[in-house]
Write a protein that holds these residues in place. Structure first.
Motif, short mmCIF file in Angstrom:
data_model
loop_
_atom_site.label_atom_id
_atom_site.label_comp_id
_atom_site.label_asym_id
_atom_site.label_seq_id
_atom_site.Cartn_x
_atom_site.Cartn_y
_atom_site.Cartn_z
N ASN A 166 37.38 34.82 43.18
CA ASN A 166 38.31 33.82 43.75
C ASN A 166 39.46 34.50 44.50
O ASN A 166 39.83 34.07 45.59
N TYR A 167 40.02 35.53 43.89
CA TYR A 167 41.14 36.22 44.52
C TYR A 167 40.71 36.92 45.81
O TYR A 167 41.45 36.95 46.78
N TYR A 168 39.51 37.48 45.79
CA TYR A 168 39.00 38.14 47.01
C TYR A 168 38.79 37.10 48.12
O TYR A 168 39.19 37.32 49.26
N ALA A 169 38.20 35.98 47.77
CA ALA A 169 37.89 34.93 48.75
C ALA A 169 39.16 34.34 49.37
O ALA A 169 39.16 33.95 50.54
N THR A 170 40.23 34.27 48.59
CA THR A 170 41.47 33.66 49.09
C THR A 170 42.49 34.71 49.54
O THR A 170 43.62 34.35 49.87
N LYS A 171 42.08 35.97 49.51
CA LYS A 171 42.99 37.07 49.86
C LYS A 171 44.29 37.00 49.05
O LYS A 171 45.39 37.22 49.55
N HIS A 172 44.13 36.70 47.77
CA HIS A 172 45.24 36.58 46.84
C HIS A 172 45.93 37.94 46.71
O HIS A 172 45.27 38.97 46.57
N LEU B 104 44.89 40.44 43.82
CA LEU B 104 43.50 40.87 43.70
C LEU B 104 43.42 42.19 42.94
O LEU B 104 42.53 42.36 42.11
#
Length: 118
Positions: free
Chosen positions: A87-93, A96
């Motif tokens: 999730n963090y990778y996909a949203t560029k959190h 990450l």
């Protein structure tokens, strides 16, 4: 003495984290793999198991059981840690790096709990 301090720290961490499942369930629901059913219920169950495992660490008579419960819980929630990293990778959190660090840390936590199974 060092082992006793380590034990109390571990118990406190798991009790506090377990209680947090009841206070802030949305955090944990947000990292649940989408294929898991009954996500809210699983968050509450895992929180209860976390509290129980932490408390069972304290008496010497139940320490072994508490440690194995924690090991089982750590292995059971590992897919949620993977999901959080995805999730963090996909949203560029921006956190990450922390989600990625958490993956190998799970195995350190298993090792720490395993020390109390003896």
């Amino acid at each position: 003495m060092r082992s006793r301090i380590s034990l109390y720290i571990m118990a406190a961490i798991y009790v506090a984290a377990g209680i947090n499942h009841f206070i802030n369930p949305e955090i944990y629901i947000g990292i649940m793999p989408p294929w898991l059913p009954f996500q809210t219920e699983l968050v509450y169950i895992s929180g209860g198991v976390e509290v129980a495992g932490g408390l069972l660490l304290l008496p010497a008579a139940s320490r072994n059981i508490g440690a194995w419960i924690i090991i089982g819980l750590l292995l059971a929630v590992f897919p949620a840690n993977i999901q959080m990293a995805i999730n963090y990778y996909a949203t560029k959190h921006p956190m990450l790096w922390l989600a990625l660090l958490r993956l190998p840390l799970q195995f350190v936590l298993v090792w720490w709990a395993w020390k109390f199974t003896k």
